[in-house]
Write an enzyme that holds these catalytic residues in place. Structure first.
Site, PDB file in Angstrom:
ATOM      1  N   ASN A   9     -11.993   6.689  -5.866  1.00  0.00           N
ATOM      2  CA  ASN A   9     -11.883   7.550  -4.688  1.00  0.00           C
ATOM      3  C   ASN A   9     -12.281   6.776  -3.435  1.00  0.00           C
ATOM      4  OD1 ASN A   9     -11.469  10.409  -5.950  1.00  0.00           O
ATOM      5  ND2 ASN A   9     -13.118   9.483  -7.137  1.00  0.00           N
TER       6      ASN A   9
ATOM      7  N   LYS B 261       1.886   4.974 -11.334  1.00  0.00           N
ATOM      8  CA  LYS B 261       1.077   3.822 -10.936  1.00  0.00           C
ATOM      9  C   LYS B 261       1.052   2.767 -12.033  1.00  0.00           C
ATOM     10  CE  LYS B 261      -0.430   4.588  -6.743  1.00  0.00           C
ATOM     11  NZ  LYS B 261      -0.078   3.653  -5.649  1.00  0.00           N
TER      12      LYS B 261
ATOM     13  N   PRO C 139     -41.510   8.869  42.844  1.00  0.00           N
ATOM     14  CA  PRO C 139     -42.253   7.887  43.648  1.00  0.00           C
ATOM     15  C   PRO C 139     -43.725   8.251  43.809  1.00  0.00           C
ATOM     16  CG  PRO C 139     -40.111   8.314  44.631  1.00  0.00           C
ATOM     17  CD  PRO C 139     -40.262   9.287  43.504  1.00  0.00           C
ATOM     18  N   GLY C 140     -44.581   7.249  43.575  1.00  0.00           N
ATOM     19  CA  GLY C 140     -46.018   7.401  43.771  1.00  0.00           C
ATOM     20  C   GLY C 140     -46.753   8.118  42.654  1.00  0.00           C
TER      21      GLY C 140
ATOM     22  N   TYR D   8       1.198  11.104 -11.762  1.00  0.00           N
ATOM     23  CA  TYR D   8       0.862  10.103 -10.743  1.00  0.00           C
ATOM     24  C   TYR D   8       0.356   8.832 -11.414  1.00  0.00           C
ATOM     25  CZ  TYR D   8      -1.754   7.954  -6.871  1.00  0.00           C
ATOM     26  OH  TYR D   8      -2.246   7.091  -5.936  1.00  0.00           O
TER      27      TYR D   8
ATOM     28  N   LEU E  26       0.818  -1.207   0.000  1.00  0.00           N
ATOM     29  CA  LEU E  26       0.000   0.000   0.000  1.00  0.00           C
ATOM     30  C   LEU E  26       0.852   1.258   0.000  1.00  0.00           C
ATOM     31  CD1 LEU E  26      -2.508  -1.159   2.779  1.00  0.00           C
ATOM     32  CD2 LEU E  26      -2.704  -1.499   0.312  1.00  0.00           C
TER      33      LEU E  26
END
Length: 402
Positions: A148, A123, A310-311, A119, A64
Site C-alpha cells: 500500500n 499484474k 518602546p521603552g 487485478y 507505471l
C-alpha cells in the site's frame, strides 16, 4: 539520459517526474553522477506517435501505467497486461534494450486474500511478460511489487486508505473504521521514489517472494523497497486525531526522523484546504505589547513571540528549573541578568539587536529582564522555554534585576 515514464499523471508518476525534473534542472544535488537530459511523460492523453518516438530515444523506462478501478473486471487485463505488451513491442521494434522498470503489486502473489484477485492476475501476467522479455532481449528488467502506498498527491476514496483518512480529517468529513486492528504494510512515496532513482543508477534492491514475504538477495529476479511501515488502522486514525487538533493545542506531534508519524503528518498537511492552512493564534495583549505562544512540544517545551513597545521593560523574574532563550529578531534592546546569590549584586548585560541575531540563555537562579531601548520601534523577541507554562506550578517569581 532520456527517461520515459508511463502513467506519468498518476500518483507515483507525478512524484517521480518532479524528482527527475529536479535532477534535470540541477535543483537536486544528491545525485551528482546522474544526468537527466529529458523526461518523456506518457499518459492517457499521449499519442501513439509520441510513444513510438519516446521508445526509440529513451535510455530507461519506468512503466507505471495501469488500471486500478475499472468499470469491468476484464479491463484489468487489458489495461495492465495489454499496455505492457504494447510498450515492450514498441521497444523491440526499435531494437531498444534499455532497462525497464515495472510497477506491480503485492496482489500479483495470488496468495491469501489475493488468491482470487483479477487485478492480481493481470499484474502477474505483466510480471511474466516483462521477465520473458528480459530473457528474449537481454534487457535489464526491474519488477517491483508495491504494498500500500501513501504520500502527497495520493487520491482519496480510490485505492489508498491512508489518503482517504487524511482527506477526511483535513476536511472534517465522516470516516469509517470497521476493524481498527487491521494491519497494513505501507510504503511512503518519497522512499519509493528514492528506490526508483537508485534503480536508475543501478543500485536497486533485489529479492524473491515467499507469498507476501520479501526474501532479500542480490540474485533475486524481483525488486523491492527496503523501507516500509507496518501500522494498524487504529494507530493511523489516532495519529490523525492529534494532527487535526494541532491548531487548538499548538502541540507539534512527535515525529522522529524516518518515522511513520513524520511521513503521515506530511501526507495529512498536503490534504489541508485553503481555509484550514492558516489558523489564528491567541495574542495576549496589554499596554506593554503582546505575548503569543506559537508551538508546543510534548517533551521539549514551547516557542513564543514577544513584542515590547518602546521603552518597555519585561521580565523581572527568575526560575528554579525552567530555562529560556531570548532571540531578538527586530529592534534594539538590552537583556539583564543577576545571580540571586551574588553578594555583590553584579548585573550581566547583553545589548541585542535584530541586525545581529543571537540567542541569550536566561539562567536558572538568575532574575532577568529585557528592555526595549528604542523610543520609536517595537522590540520583537522569539522566546524558547524548555517547558510549557503550567499555571499550577509556574516556577516564576517576581524579583527586579536592579
Amino acid at each position: 539520459m532520456k527517461i520515459l515514464v508511463t502513467g506519468a499523471k498518476g500518483f507515483v508518476g507525478k512524484n517521480l517526474c518532479w524528482a527527475l525534473k529536479n535532477i534535470q534542472a540541477g535543483k537536486d544535488k544528491t545525485h551528482p553522477g546522474l544526468t537527466v537530459e529529458a523526461v518523456f511523460e506518457y499518459d492517457l492523453d499521449s499519442t501513439s506517435e509520441e510513444l513510438d518516438a519516446w521508445c526509440r530515444e529513451c535510455d530507461f523506462v519506468f512503466n507505471l501505467a495501469g488500471v486500478n478501478r475499472p468499470k469491468e473486471q476484464s479491463e484489468f487485463m487489458e489495461g495492465n497486461f495489454g499496455f505492457a505488451s504494447t510498450l515492450l513491442d514498441t521497444l523491440k521494434r526499435y531494437g531498444n534494450t534499455c532497462p525497464v522498470m515495472l510497477s506491480s503489486s503485492q496482489q500479483a502473489s495470488l496468495t491469501g486474500r489475493f488468491g482470487n484477485s483479477e487485478y492480481g492476475r493481470s499484474k502477474k501476467a505483466g510480471e511474466d511478460l516483462f521477465l520473458n522479455y528480459s530473457k528474449e532481449t537481454g534487457a535489464k528488467v526491474l519488477v517491483y511489487r508495491f504494498p500500500n502506498l501513501f504520500g502527497k498527491w495520493c487520491r482519496p476514496n480510490y485505492n489508498s486508505a491512508v489518503a482517504t483518512f487524511c482527506n477526511a480529517f483535513a476536511n472534517d468529513l465522516p470516516y469509517t473504521v470497521n476493524d481498527p486492528s487491521v494491519e497494513l504494510e505501507l510504503l511512503y512515496i518519497d522512499d519509493l521514489v528514492d528506490e526508483m532513482i537508485a534503480g536508475l543508477e543501478g543500485r536497486e534492491h533485489h529479492c524473491e517472494f515467499d507469498g507476501l514475504d520479501v526474501l532479500p538477495g542480490t540474485d533475486g529476479k524481483y525488486c523491492y523497497c527496503p523501507i516500509t511501515h507496518r501500522v494498524t488502522l487504529g494507530e493511523i486514525v489516532e495519529l490523525l486525531k492529534t494532527f487535526a487538533e494541532q491548531p487548538k493545542t499548538l502541540m507539534i506531534p512527535e515525529i522522529p526522523a524516518n518515522s511513520f508519524a513524520k511521513k503521515l503528518y506530511s501526507t495529512y498537511l498536503s490534504c489541508l484546504p485553503y481555509d484550514k492552512t492558516a489558523f489564528p493564534l491567541k495574542m495576549n495583549v496589554d499596554e506593554r505589547g503582546s505575548f503569543t505562544e506559537l508551538v508546543h512540544t510534548l517533551n521539549a517545551g514551547q516557542v513564543s513571540i514577544n513584542i515590547s513597545k518602546p521603552g518597555i521593560t519585561k521580565g523581572q523574574h527568575w526560575h528554579n528549573t525552567k530555562f529560556e532563550q531570548f532571540i531578538v529578531v527586530k529592534g534594539h534592546g538590552l537583556i539583564q541578568q543577576r545571580n540571586l546569590n551574588d553578594p555583590e549584586g553584579k548585573v550581566l548585560e547583553w545589548e541585542v539587536s535584530g541586525d545581529k541575531i543571537e540567542a541569550v540563555h536566561m539562567l536558572p537562579g538568575y532574575t532577568h529582564n529585557i528592555i526595549n531601548l528604542s523610543e520609536t520601534e517595537d522590540l520583537v523577541t522569539v522566546m524558547y522555554c524548555n517547558e510549557i507554562f503550567n499555571p499550577n506550578k509556574p516556577d516564576t517569581f517576581f524579583e527586579p534585576v536592579k
